[in-house]
Design a protein around this motif. Structure first.
Motif, PDB file in Angstrom:
ATOM      1  N   ALA A 170     -35.180  13.317   2.468  1.00  0.00           N
ATOM      2  CA  ALA A 170     -35.802  12.561   2.135  1.00  0.00           C
ATOM      3  C   ALA A 170     -35.239  11.278   1.874  1.00  0.00           C
ATOM      4  O   ALA A 170     -35.711  10.231   2.235  1.00  0.00           O
ATOM      5  CB  ALA A 170     -37.100  12.989   0.956  1.00  0.00           C
ATOM      6  N   ALA A 171     -34.377  11.269   1.025  1.00  0.00           N
ATOM      7  CA  ALA A 171     -33.471  10.054   0.445  1.00  0.00           C
ATOM      8  C   ALA A 171     -33.024   9.559   1.635  1.00  0.00           C
ATOM      9  O   ALA A 171     -33.112   8.186   1.942  1.00  0.00           O
ATOM     10  CB  ALA A 171     -32.464  10.442  -0.338  1.00  0.00           C
ATOM     11  N   ILE A 172     -32.479  10.251   2.542  1.00  0.00           N
ATOM     12  CA  ILE A 172     -31.623   9.591   3.816  1.00  0.00           C
ATOM     13  C   ILE A 172     -32.605   8.963   4.827  1.00  0.00           C
ATOM     14  O   ILE A 172     -32.381   7.773   5.215  1.00  0.00           O
ATOM     15  CB  ILE A 172     -30.919  10.770   4.520  1.00  0.00           C
ATOM     16  CG1 ILE A 172     -29.703  11.052   3.658  1.00  0.00           C
ATOM     17  CG2 ILE A 172     -30.566  10.149   6.032  1.00  0.00           C
ATOM     18  CD1 ILE A 172     -28.817  12.303   4.317  1.00  0.00           C
ATOM     19  N   THR A 173     -33.673   9.698   4.868  1.00  0.00           N
ATOM     20  CA  THR A 173     -34.877   8.867   5.709  1.00  0.00           C
ATOM     21  C   THR A 173     -35.413   7.776   5.382  1.00  0.00           C
ATOM     22  O   THR A 173     -35.586   6.732   5.945  1.00  0.00           O
ATOM     23  CB  THR A 173     -36.044  10.154   5.783  1.00  0.00           C
ATOM     24  OG1 THR A 173     -35.504  11.443   6.208  1.00  0.00           O
ATOM     25  CG2 THR A 173     -37.035   9.917   7.064  1.00  0.00           C
ATOM     26  N   PHE A 174     -35.627   7.721   3.943  1.00  0.00           N
ATOM     27  CA  PHE A 174     -36.376   6.657   3.185  1.00  0.00           C
ATOM     28  C   PHE A 174     -35.315   5.439   3.368  1.00  0.00           C
ATOM     29  O   PHE A 174     -35.628   4.483   3.905  1.00  0.00           O
ATOM     30  CB  PHE A 174     -36.413   6.840   1.664  1.00  0.00           C
ATOM     31  CG  PHE A 174     -36.922   5.669   1.045  1.00  0.00           C
ATOM     32  CD1 PHE A 174     -38.067   5.161   1.065  1.00  0.00           C
ATOM     33  CD2 PHE A 174     -35.889   4.755   0.192  1.00  0.00           C
ATOM     34  CE1 PHE A 174     -38.349   3.807   0.370  1.00  0.00           C
ATOM     35  CE2 PHE A 174     -36.319   3.733  -0.516  1.00  0.00           C
ATOM     36  CZ  PHE A 174     -37.481   3.260  -0.368  1.00  0.00           C
ATOM     37  N   ALA A 175     -33.981   5.656   3.183  1.00  0.00           N
ATOM     38  CA  ALA A 175     -32.823   4.554   3.382  1.00  0.00           C
ATOM     39  C   ALA A 175     -32.834   4.293   4.730  1.00  0.00           C
ATOM     40  O   ALA A 175     -32.772   3.146   5.029  1.00  0.00           O
ATOM     41  CB  ALA A 175     -31.545   5.359   2.729  1.00  0.00           C
ATOM     42  N   SER A 176     -32.779   5.099   5.624  1.00  0.00           N
ATOM     43  CA  SER A 176     -32.495   4.785   6.893  1.00  0.00           C
ATOM     44  C   SER A 176     -33.757   3.675   7.746  1.00  0.00           C
ATOM     45  O   SER A 176     -33.642   3.273   8.541  1.00  0.00           O
ATOM     46  CB  SER A 176     -32.220   5.916   8.048  1.00  0.00           C
ATOM     47  OG  SER A 176     -33.259   6.682   8.069  1.00  0.00           O
ATOM     48  N   HIS A 177     -34.918   4.126   7.199  1.00  0.00           N
ATOM     49  CA  HIS A 177     -36.085   3.443   7.446  1.00  0.00           C
ATOM     50  C   HIS A 177     -36.482   2.090   6.679  1.00  0.00           C
ATOM     51  O   HIS A 177     -36.767   1.206   7.320  1.00  0.00           O
ATOM     52  CB  HIS A 177     -37.438   4.306   7.520  1.00  0.00           C
ATOM     53  CG  HIS A 177     -37.573   5.200   8.758  1.00  0.00           C
ATOM     54  ND1 HIS A 177     -36.899   6.263   8.957  1.00  0.00           N
ATOM     55  CD2 HIS A 177     -38.485   5.004   9.739  1.00  0.00           C
ATOM     56  CE1 HIS A 177     -37.312   6.889   9.955  1.00  0.00           C
ATOM     57  NE2 HIS A 177     -38.173   6.105  10.531  1.00  0.00           N
ATOM     58  N   PHE A 178     -36.090   2.091   5.541  1.00  0.00           N
ATOM     59  CA  PHE A 178     -36.609   1.024   4.794  1.00  0.00           C
ATOM     60  C   PHE A 178     -35.355   0.255   4.234  1.00  0.00           C
ATOM     61  O   PHE A 178     -35.350  -0.982   4.098  1.00  0.00           O
ATOM     62  CB  PHE A 178     -37.329   1.471   3.801  1.00  0.00           C
ATOM     63  CG  PHE A 178     -38.637   2.126   4.031  1.00  0.00           C
ATOM     64  CD1 PHE A 178     -39.605   1.351   4.484  1.00  0.00           C
ATOM     65  CD2 PHE A 178     -38.605   3.534   3.939  1.00  0.00           C
ATOM     66  CE1 PHE A 178     -40.833   1.803   5.140  1.00  0.00           C
ATOM     67  CE2 PHE A 178     -39.836   4.222   4.479  1.00  0.00           C
ATOM     68  CZ  PHE A 178     -40.977   3.167   5.134  1.00  0.00           C
ATOM     69  N   PHE A 182     -31.612   0.712   4.799  1.00  0.00           N
ATOM     70  CA  PHE A 182     -30.666   0.299   5.942  1.00  0.00           C
ATOM     71  C   PHE A 182     -30.693  -0.842   6.736  1.00  0.00           C
ATOM     72  O   PHE A 182     -29.854  -1.702   6.848  1.00  0.00           O
ATOM     73  CB  PHE A 182     -30.146   1.526   6.739  1.00  0.00           C
ATOM     74  CG  PHE A 182     -29.394   2.460   6.053  1.00  0.00           C
ATOM     75  CD1 PHE A 182     -29.236   2.454   4.577  1.00  0.00           C
ATOM     76  CD2 PHE A 182     -29.028   3.641   6.507  1.00  0.00           C
ATOM     77  CE1 PHE A 182     -28.486   3.460   3.906  1.00  0.00           C
ATOM     78  CE2 PHE A 182     -28.482   4.635   5.948  1.00  0.00           C
ATOM     79  CZ  PHE A 182     -28.139   4.607   4.638  1.00  0.00           C
ATOM     80  N   PRO A 183     -31.943  -1.102   7.384  1.00  0.00           N
ATOM     81  CA  PRO A 183     -32.136  -2.239   8.260  1.00  0.00           C
ATOM     82  C   PRO A 183     -31.781  -3.653   7.328  1.00  0.00           C
ATOM     83  O   PRO A 183     -31.511  -4.429   7.716  1.00  0.00           O
ATOM     84  CB  PRO A 183     -33.820  -2.080   8.930  1.00  0.00           C
ATOM     85  CG  PRO A 183     -33.862  -0.636   8.510  1.00  0.00           C
ATOM     86  CD  PRO A 183     -32.906  -0.220   7.541  1.00  0.00           C
ATOM     87  N   SER A 184     -32.506  -3.495   6.200  1.00  0.00           N
ATOM     88  CA  SER A 184     -32.353  -4.732   5.416  1.00  0.00           C
ATOM     89  C   SER A 184     -30.785  -4.907   4.572  1.00  0.00           C
ATOM     90  O   SER A 184     -30.360  -6.080   4.757  1.00  0.00           O
ATOM     91  CB  SER A 184     -33.352  -5.010   4.082  1.00  0.00           C
ATOM     92  OG  SER A 184     -33.317  -3.554   3.524  1.00  0.00           O
ATOM     93  N   VAL A 185     -30.373  -3.802   4.414  1.00  0.00           N
ATOM     94  CA  VAL A 185     -28.833  -3.810   4.130  1.00  0.00           C
ATOM     95  C   VAL A 185     -28.037  -4.419   5.188  1.00  0.00           C
ATOM     96  O   VAL A 185     -27.212  -5.362   5.014  1.00  0.00           O
ATOM     97  CB  VAL A 185     -28.394  -2.430   3.680  1.00  0.00           C
ATOM     98  CG1 VAL A 185     -26.793  -2.468   3.445  1.00  0.00           C
ATOM     99  CG2 VAL A 185     -29.255  -2.101   2.287  1.00  0.00           C
ATOM    100  N   ARG A 237     -25.960 -11.333   8.026  1.00  0.00           N
ATOM    101  CA  ARG A 237     -26.079 -12.626   7.720  1.00  0.00           C
ATOM    102  C   ARG A 237     -24.858 -13.031   7.139  1.00  0.00           C
ATOM    103  O   ARG A 237     -24.503 -14.274   7.347  1.00  0.00           O
ATOM    104  CB  ARG A 237     -27.259 -12.956   7.008  1.00  0.00           C
ATOM    105  CG  ARG A 237     -28.747 -12.730   7.376  1.00  0.00           C
ATOM    106  CD  ARG A 237     -28.985 -13.512   8.167  1.00  0.00           C
ATOM    107  NE  ARG A 237     -29.299 -15.001   7.270  1.00  0.00           N
ATOM    108  CZ  ARG A 237     -29.473 -16.161   7.584  1.00  0.00           C
ATOM    109  NH1 ARG A 237     -29.636 -16.272   8.709  1.00  0.00           N
ATOM    110  NH2 ARG A 237     -29.591 -17.148   6.600  1.00  0.00           N
ATOM    111  N   ARG A 238     -24.430 -12.186   6.029  1.00  0.00           N
ATOM    112  CA  ARG A 238     -23.202 -12.842   5.471  1.00  0.00           C
ATOM    113  C   ARG A 238     -21.924 -13.071   6.378  1.00  0.00           C
ATOM    114  O   ARG A 238     -21.272 -13.941   6.417  1.00  0.00           O
ATOM    115  CB  ARG A 238     -22.741 -11.727   4.317  1.00  0.00           C
ATOM    116  CG  ARG A 238     -23.589 -11.852   3.171  1.00  0.00           C
ATOM    117  CD  ARG A 238     -23.075 -10.939   2.111  1.00  0.00           C
ATOM    118  NE  ARG A 238     -21.670 -11.394   1.572  1.00  0.00           N
ATOM    119  CZ  ARG A 238     -21.558 -11.768   0.570  1.00  0.00           C
ATOM    120  NH1 ARG A 238     -22.527 -11.830  -0.423  1.00  0.00           N
ATOM    121  NH2 ARG A 238     -20.389 -11.983   0.101  1.00  0.00           N
ATOM    122  N   LEU A 239     -21.904 -12.001   7.300  1.00  0.00           N
ATOM    123  CA  LEU A 239     -20.614 -12.163   8.340  1.00  0.00           C
ATOM    124  C   LEU A 239     -20.898 -13.220   9.223  1.00  0.00           C
ATOM    125  O   LEU A 239     -20.221 -13.952   9.611  1.00  0.00           O
ATOM    126  CB  LEU A 239     -20.865 -10.733   9.241  1.00  0.00           C
ATOM    127  CG  LEU A 239     -19.697 -10.408  10.157  1.00  0.00           C
ATOM    128  CD1 LEU A 239     -18.501 -10.240   9.255  1.00  0.00           C
ATOM    129  CD2 LEU A 239     -19.960  -9.558  11.067  1.00  0.00           C
TER     130      LEU A 239
END
Ligand SMILES: CCCCCCCCCCCCCCCC(=O)SCCNC(=O)CCNC(=O)[C@H](O)C(C)(C)COP(=O)(O)OP(=O)(O)OC[C@H]1O[C@@H](n2cnc3c(N)ncnc32)[C@H](O)[C@@H]1OP(=O)(O)O
Length: 459
Positions: A19-27, A29-32, A38-40
């Motif tokens: 559940a944590a991985i799915t949450f991170a990859s959907h919500f 990771f894209p913003s991270v 952007r920094r790069l």
């Protein structure tokens, strides 16, 4: 629906993890990812302001996008159809093949790995092994190259230190994109090389489909203005002298010179060394029938680590001078206009001639050249002759470099010094010939005037 279920703790932990991985990859990771991108981008924009030739968007594009762009290029499309017809296979199969080639060729440039790491390592290695010299024959012409032009550094290939040195010395100009032979396709070296923006080539492949994918990649990079570096000889020189040029990459680059507003400018670069690290391996290879260069990557790594260890213990010594000389740039537009339609061979010959003209005359190659012509010389004669051949001014460091070169050759058993006499010695005369060959095309046929009473070799 509201009844309770009981599951073991380990299963609950696994469900929670997924559940944590799915949450991170959907919500998240894209913003991270967006945050880091952007920094790069900002870091690259700052870097581009410092560079003479900014890194082109083509080079910064995601690898996946470049591969897509390559395999959907009409040139590759036509090659896929022709390949499928020729081999009697479905087009989809030929297309997959082209995709594999594209994945093999396309780099994944990382500005951070290149400028943050590689340049630093390259500077460290260059200065660890050598006293580095950089010279320009026509500095104003090199610095005055049209900022929109595609610049291609065309270099002689003496050592694996060549690209280390040139990458370091050209660091203020731009990030260079090299064509790398199949020797470097070993993990993790291949990943590292890709991150430096280099692209892999199969030098021996005559496969038409492969050639089209490669040619299309080089054309696209050239059209996009990517600064490149090539070794037209296609490999390390075994004789020490300049080899004949290969034409493939030049042909593909010329195909990329279609934009009226973007000339392709070739900058000849000549390198020479007082000690080529792989000299024995190269001269051994030259004497074998297969002429193959045999140095396993493990052996090279061990040797590098040993040098590093000696350096850390303060016991390392440098191998003399390493010199890089930039020659007179050549504009493809101008050359084409002056030469006419069938100009690849004349272009390659002209580039090799321009490289040859500026090969640096260093003490070891010069002494090797003298000793292949004279049986014996005194150190003073060697120094005087070196000054004359290299055009070095009186005074300066010349004397120290000549002395260090003699010491190095003596230490390797290639020359012997008895009293005031220096002569070739040992059972590896091919090494002296190898060094002499790097500059013999620049020197007079005989050493007239160098020393009237020195005896010719072998006499
Ligand atoms: C830690 C610190 C880090 C430091 C920072 C590191 C940076 C990051 C690391 C990078 C590391 C780089 C290290 C690289 C060191 C190497 O690996 S050197 C070796 C790789 N480079 C090269 O080989 C470059 C030169 N080679 C070529 O251009 C070769 O031609 C190719 C493309 C490989 C092909 O080989 P080939 O078939 O033997 O070549 P050739 O017969 O001359 O040419 C064939 C083509 O020319 C055409 N051609 C021939 N004659 C003519 C003519 N007169 N008119 C028109 N066309 C002609 C043929 O038709 C043919 O065309 P296609 O059929 O391909 O379309």
């Amino acid at each position: 629906m509201a009844q309770e279920i009981t599951i073991p703790l380990w299963l609950f932990a696994i469900i929670l993890l997924f559940a944590a991985i799915t949450f991170a990859s959907h919500f998240l990771f894209p913003s991270v990812r967006w945050f880091f991108r952007r920094r790069l981008e900002r870091a690259v924009a700052r870097l581009n302001q410092r560079l003479e030739r900014p890194i082109q968007p083509f080079k910064l594009a995601r690898r996946h996008d470049t591969i897509q762009r390559l395999i959907y290029d009409p040139q590759v499309g036509r090659a896929v159809q022709a390949h499928a017809r020729r081999e009697g296979i479905p087009e989809a199969v030929a297309f997959e093949q082209a995709k594999r080639y594209a994945r093999e060729i396309v780099p994944s440039f990382s500005a951070f790995a290149y400028f943050g790491l590689a340049i630093r390592v390259a500077r460290f290695l260059s200065n660890m092994f050598y006293e580095v010299r950089l010279n320009h024959t026509a500095p104003e012409e090199v610095h005055g190259i049209d900022p929109d032009a595609t610049v291609v550094f065309v270099m002689n290939h003496r050592s694996n230190m060549d690209y280390v040195l040139v990458t370091y010395l050209a660091a203020r100009q731009s990030a260079l994109s090299y064509a790398v032979g199949e020797w470097a396709r070993v993990w993790p070296l291949s990943r590292l090389i890709r991150a430096m923006g280099a692209y892999f080539i199969r030098r021996k492949s005559r496969n038409d489909l492969y050639r089209h994918v490669l040619s299309c990649y080089v054309r696209q990079a050239t059209e996009a203005g990517v600064t490149q570096a090539i070794f037209p000889e296609g490999g390390l020189s075994l004789s020490g002298g300049l080899g004949p040029p290969k034409l493939g990459l030049l042909k593909y680059m010329i195909a990329g010179a279609t934009n009226e507003n973007r000339d392709v400018v070739f900058v000849p670069v000549a390198l020479n060394y007082d000690r080529v690290l792989e000299d024995s391996i190269l001269t051994d290879a030259a004497s074998r029938p297969d002429r193959r260069f045999r140095a396993r990557i493990g052996v090279v790594t061990r040797w590098m680590l040993k040098q590093l260890w000696q350096r850390l213990r303060g016991r390392s010594h440098q191998f003399g001078l390493a010199a890089v000389q930039f020659g007179v740039p050549l504009s493809l537009d101008r050359f084409r206009a002056e030469t006419g339609s069938d100009f690849i061979n004349p272009l390659a010959d002209e580039l090799m001639a321009r490289i040859g003209q500026v090969v640096p005359i260093l003490p070891v190659p010069a002494i090797a050249w003298m000793l292949t012509r004279h049986q014996s010389l005194t150190p003073d004669e060697i120094e005087a002759q070196y000054r004359r051949l290299s055009g070095a001014a009186e005074g300066g460091d010349t004397s120290a470099f000549v002395t260090a070169a003699l010491r190095q050759l003596q230490g390797r058993g290639l020359v012997e010094m008895s009293g005031d006499t220096v002569r070739a010695s040992g059972d590896r005369p091919q090494l002296l010939q190898y060094y002499a060959a790097s500059i013999s095309h620049l020197l007079p046929g005989d050493a007239a005037g160098a020393k009237e009473n020195s005896a010719p070799a072998g006499s």
